[in-house]
Design a protein around this motif. Sequence first.
Motif, PDB file in Angstrom:
ATOM      1  N   GLY A  47      31.777  50.612  41.478  1.00  0.00           N
ATOM      2  CA  GLY A  47      32.526  49.807  40.717  1.00  0.00           C
ATOM      3  C   GLY A  47      31.918  48.261  40.617  1.00  0.00           C
ATOM      4  N   LEU A  48      31.461  47.848  41.829  1.00  0.00           N
ATOM      5  CA  LEU A  48      30.417  46.779  41.795  1.00  0.00           C
ATOM      6  C   LEU A  48      29.721  46.462  40.712  1.00  0.00           C
ATOM      7  N   LEU A  49      28.522  47.719  40.953  1.00  0.00           N
ATOM      8  CA  LEU A  49      27.398  47.687  40.142  1.00  0.00           C
ATOM      9  C   LEU A  49      28.016  47.696  38.524  1.00  0.00           C
ATOM     10  N   LEU A  50      28.984  48.497  38.459  1.00  0.00           N
ATOM     11  CA  LEU A  50      29.358  48.558  36.742  1.00  0.00           C
ATOM     12  C   LEU A  50      29.879  47.307  36.249  1.00  0.00           C
ATOM     13  N   ASP A  51      30.577  46.479  37.244  1.00  0.00           N
ATOM     14  CA  ASP A  51      31.166  45.219  36.900  1.00  0.00           C
ATOM     15  C   ASP A  51      29.887  44.200  36.509  1.00  0.00           C
ATOM     16  N   THR A  52      28.915  44.404  37.138  1.00  0.00           N
ATOM     17  CA  THR A  52      27.784  43.690  36.950  1.00  0.00           C
ATOM     18  C   THR A  52      27.191  44.190  35.298  1.00  0.00           C
ATOM     19  N   VAL A  53      27.392  45.164  35.198  1.00  0.00           N
ATOM     20  CA  VAL A  53      26.780  46.008  33.998  1.00  0.00           C
ATOM     21  C   VAL A  53      27.596  45.434  32.877  1.00  0.00           C
ATOM     22  N   LEU A  54      28.760  45.231  32.942  1.00  0.00           N
ATOM     23  CA  LEU A  54      30.039  44.460  31.938  1.00  0.00           C
ATOM     24  C   LEU A  54      29.487  42.912  31.770  1.00  0.00           C
ATOM     25  N   LEU A  55      29.035  42.270  32.994  1.00  0.00           N
ATOM     26  CA  LEU A  55      29.065  40.827  32.975  1.00  0.00           C
ATOM     27  C   LEU A  55      27.684  40.656  32.281  1.00  0.00           C
ATOM     28  N   GLN A  56      26.458  41.219  32.771  1.00  0.00           N
ATOM     29  CA  GLN A  56      24.886  40.819  32.594  1.00  0.00           C
ATOM     30  C   GLN A  56      24.753  41.464  31.478  1.00  0.00           C
ATOM     31  N   PHE A  57      24.961  42.864  31.253  1.00  0.00           N
ATOM     32  CA  PHE A  57      24.278  43.694  30.222  1.00  0.00           C
ATOM     33  C   PHE A  57      24.683  44.015  28.909  1.00  0.00           C
ATOM     34  N   THR A  58      26.216  43.851  28.637  1.00  0.00           N
ATOM     35  CA  THR A  58      26.974  44.377  27.661  1.00  0.00           C
ATOM     36  C   THR A  58      27.298  43.200  26.579  1.00  0.00           C
ATOM     37  N   GLY A  94      35.825  54.972  35.046  1.00  0.00           N
ATOM     38  CA  GLY A  94      37.269  54.447  34.323  1.00  0.00           C
ATOM     39  C   GLY A  94      38.383  55.792  34.769  1.00  0.00           C
ATOM     40  N   ALA A  95      37.900  56.972  34.567  1.00  0.00           N
ATOM     41  CA  ALA A  95      38.565  58.102  34.960  1.00  0.00           C
ATOM     42  C   ALA A  95      38.961  58.155  36.280  1.00  0.00           C
ATOM     43  N   LEU A  96      38.217  57.760  37.222  1.00  0.00           N
ATOM     44  CA  LEU A  96      38.419  57.882  38.597  1.00  0.00           C
ATOM     45  C   LEU A  96      39.568  56.695  39.245  1.00  0.00           C
ATOM     46  N   THR A  97      39.569  55.687  38.490  1.00  0.00           N
ATOM     47  CA  THR A  97      40.519  54.465  39.007  1.00  0.00           C
ATOM     48  C   THR A  97      41.239  54.008  38.144  1.00  0.00           C
ATOM     49  N   GLY A  98      41.487  54.569  36.833  1.00  0.00           N
ATOM     50  CA  GLY A  98      42.483  54.331  35.730  1.00  0.00           C
ATOM     51  C   GLY A  98      41.988  53.206  35.146  1.00  0.00           C
ATOM     52  N   SER A  99      40.681  52.660  35.097  1.00  0.00           N
ATOM     53  CA  SER A  99      40.456  51.155  34.443  1.00  0.00           C
ATOM     54  C   SER A  99      40.248  51.355  33.085  1.00  0.00           C
ATOM     55  N   THR A 158      42.894  62.567  52.384  1.00  0.00           N
ATOM     56  CA  THR A 158      43.968  62.970  53.003  1.00  0.00           C
ATOM     57  C   THR A 158      45.395  62.160  52.670  1.00  0.00           C
ATOM     58  N   PRO A 159      46.452  62.595  52.075  1.00  0.00           N
ATOM     59  CA  PRO A 159      47.568  61.578  51.352  1.00  0.00           C
ATOM     60  C   PRO A 159      47.949  60.868  52.742  1.00  0.00           C
ATOM     61  N   GLY A 160      48.430  59.889  52.319  1.00  0.00           N
ATOM     62  CA  GLY A 160      49.343  58.951  53.094  1.00  0.00           C
ATOM     63  C   GLY A 160      48.255  58.064  54.093  1.00  0.00           C
ATOM     64  N   THR A 161      47.061  58.227  54.008  1.00  0.00           N
ATOM     65  CA  THR A 161      46.056  57.531  54.872  1.00  0.00           C
ATOM     66  C   THR A 161      45.617  56.141  53.756  1.00  0.00           C
ATOM     67  N   GLU A 162      45.217  55.134  54.581  1.00  0.00           N
ATOM     68  CA  GLU A 162      44.824  53.864  53.842  1.00  0.00           C
ATOM     69  C   GLU A 162      43.662  54.441  53.139  1.00  0.00           C
ATOM     70  N   GLU A 163      42.529  55.345  53.384  1.00  0.00           N
ATOM     71  CA  GLU A 163      41.433  55.300  52.645  1.00  0.00           C
ATOM     72  C   GLU A 163      41.941  56.198  51.370  1.00  0.00           C
ATOM     73  N   ALA A 164      42.778  57.182  51.396  1.00  0.00           N
ATOM     74  CA  ALA A 164      43.181  57.769  50.176  1.00  0.00           C
ATOM     75  C   ALA A 164      43.978  56.676  49.420  1.00  0.00           C
ATOM     76  N   ASP A 165      44.834  56.174  49.864  1.00  0.00           N
ATOM     77  CA  ASP A 165      46.010  55.124  48.877  1.00  0.00           C
ATOM     78  C   ASP A 165      44.925  53.989  48.198  1.00  0.00           C
ATOM     79  N   ALA A 166      43.563  53.798  48.782  1.00  0.00           N
ATOM     80  CA  ALA A 166      42.844  52.780  48.003  1.00  0.00           C
ATOM     81  C   ALA A 166      41.843  53.449  46.756  1.00  0.00           C
ATOM     82  N   VAL A 167      41.999  54.797  46.612  1.00  0.00           N
ATOM     83  CA  VAL A 167      41.439  55.474  45.320  1.00  0.00           C
ATOM     84  C   VAL A 167      42.670  55.818  44.555  1.00  0.00           C
ATOM     85  N   PRO A 168      42.700  55.046  43.373  1.00  0.00           N
ATOM     86  CA  PRO A 168      43.844  55.506  42.445  1.00  0.00           C
ATOM     87  C   PRO A 168      44.076  56.654  42.091  1.00  0.00           C
ATOM     88  N   LEU A 169      43.165  57.610  41.904  1.00  0.00           N
ATOM     89  CA  LEU A 169      43.417  58.974  41.534  1.00  0.00           C
ATOM     90  C   LEU A 169      44.119  59.812  42.615  1.00  0.00           C
TER      91      LEU A 169
END
Length: 681
Positions: free
Chosen positions: A500-511, A554-559, A633-644
Amino acid sequence: MPNRLAHETSPYLLQHADNPVDWWPWSAEAFDEARRRGVPVLLSVGYSSCHWCHVMAHESFEDADTAALLNEHFVAVKVDREERPDVDAVYMEAVQAATGQGGWPMTVFLTPDAEPFYFGTYFPPEPRHGMPSFGQILEGVRAAWADRRDEVGEVAGRIVADLAGRSLTESLPADRRPPRPEELHAALMGLTRDFDAVHGGFGGAPKFPASMVLEFLLRHHARTGSAGALEMVQATCAAMARGGIYDQLGGGFARYAVDATWTVPHFEKMLYDNALLCRTYAHLWRTTGSDLARRIAVETADFMVRELRTEQGGFASALDADSDDGTGRHVEGAYYVWTPEQLRAVLGEKDAEFAATYFGVTEEGTFEEGASVLQLPDADGPVDAERVVSVKQRLLAARDQRPRPGRDDKVVAAWNGLAIAALAETGAYFDRPDLVQAATDAADLLVRVHMDWHARLHRTSRDGVPGANSGVLEDYADVAEGFLALSSVTGEGVWVDFAGLLLDTVLLQFTTEDGALYDTAADAESLIRRPQDPTDNASPSGWTAAAGALLSYGALTGSGLHRSAAERALGIVTALGGRAPRFIGWGLAVAEAALDGPREIAVVGPQGDPATAALHRAALLGPAPGAVLALGTPGTEEADAVPLLKDRPLVDGRPAAYVCRHFTCERPTTDPEELAERLRG
């Protein structure tokens, strides 16, 4: 005395550090020197594993008289095209526009303002086959610069104006939309017309492995059930695997075949080819269960790890085409080819006769000086498998004693991204955790060495030290693609974050606002033209690779922001797919993913649970085009950080899989077979 290249890190530039030519690296100082002296610039572009680059270096750049002429009347600049693809792209466009062809070594004469006015590729030391000698070219350019400088300046100005006037914006459809099903079908028909039904592949000689086109055909088959699309992949992959382009002893693919039959390769082995083809064969196995596809995918992955992995965990760029033939001569293919006499010396009379028949080694030879490239010409009849294994092991051991081809050990971010995706998926498919670990190690290196705190990438590194050159679009796109593939295999969401960090740079610098993408960042060094090319070369174009990574993210994060950017970028595929499908294969593959959804798969369950692992494997092996996968693993902080994964519970206390498509989610399933069936539909 070594020249200025002695302080560079590029293996290609270092190959020229002891030339009598007073080389400069690409730099403002080189052009300042040309202005100070009032002389033109000779720009020579190549790469370390380029056979004809070596030839021209030996014939001309190592020659004292040629060097004296160059040093007196020019400022000579040497560029590694793999380090500076932007410089290469800008001047290659000019070479192709002026001459109708291009290649390396690329030889361009520039004004001190970096404006090109005369072009070529390889020039021989004497006039040959209608070509002037390099010395004649130098004398002619010197005289033109001295006697007709105003005319030279006018030519350069017209060329730069022509390049500056070229824009892809008018090629984009007004609504910036991705291709529709009928447009992808038209691309399929175009590929069918170019398909070589006898030998596999597309077009004639020289014949290149069309990895990106093959991925499109596999995805098109998965979406539509097209038998013809799959047949073209199967025929091409079988022909390449049995041909001389594939290393029948050590695994891995050469750059291309010089003929239409895949018999004689140009022997250099590139990381990008092998990463792309490894993934293609793995995906073919996923589709068909082919034993051949499985073997080639695994052998190619093992080749990359064995021959190209660096001490720091990254992957080197290439192995040279040339090596010492044992007599002190540097000869193309010497490491790989065999004569019947050499077979007899290693295997004895009976096994040598067997090996000659099995591998197509003849007294006349299929290459040069009576030597043959190993291939598998006879696909029929029973084969003594144990004898084949014994013969291959002994020949490989004997070959390992030959002088080895040189290795370009610089690590290129984009190509390592491709390798990460291939190794992660191949390791997951075939229960090879060592390959997944190799992918993870390479990803770690890219984060530690290539990526800074502002999510900007260095294009290259060597010995764990980043190079001075900034990443271009393909670096950001292919590394993001690799990180997303690695996350789907390991379930580690941090790789999605880095992508995501790299793709934000794509949007800001290359598009741009109209959906077009440039190959260099907005704040990159200014050249005579900002390079922009949506068509594939030996690897996916940065433009369409970015579209693919943006779509998956976008599919993974719902962006919606990333999804919309991907769809606008795919407008160029709508424009070019029907006219030139062979040259925008990755864009067509991404368009297939967009049409299919892409499918969004969330697998939730405790890590290490066999039921979770079974669902995860079924999801990985699903052929749905461009499907994205999150594991946690549902209910974990790591899983909740992934929108999908967020708010995806277990089902009756059991691990479950959720499949969503076009903003609609099916009921969850706990059955791996049911999940597999859904992903086939």
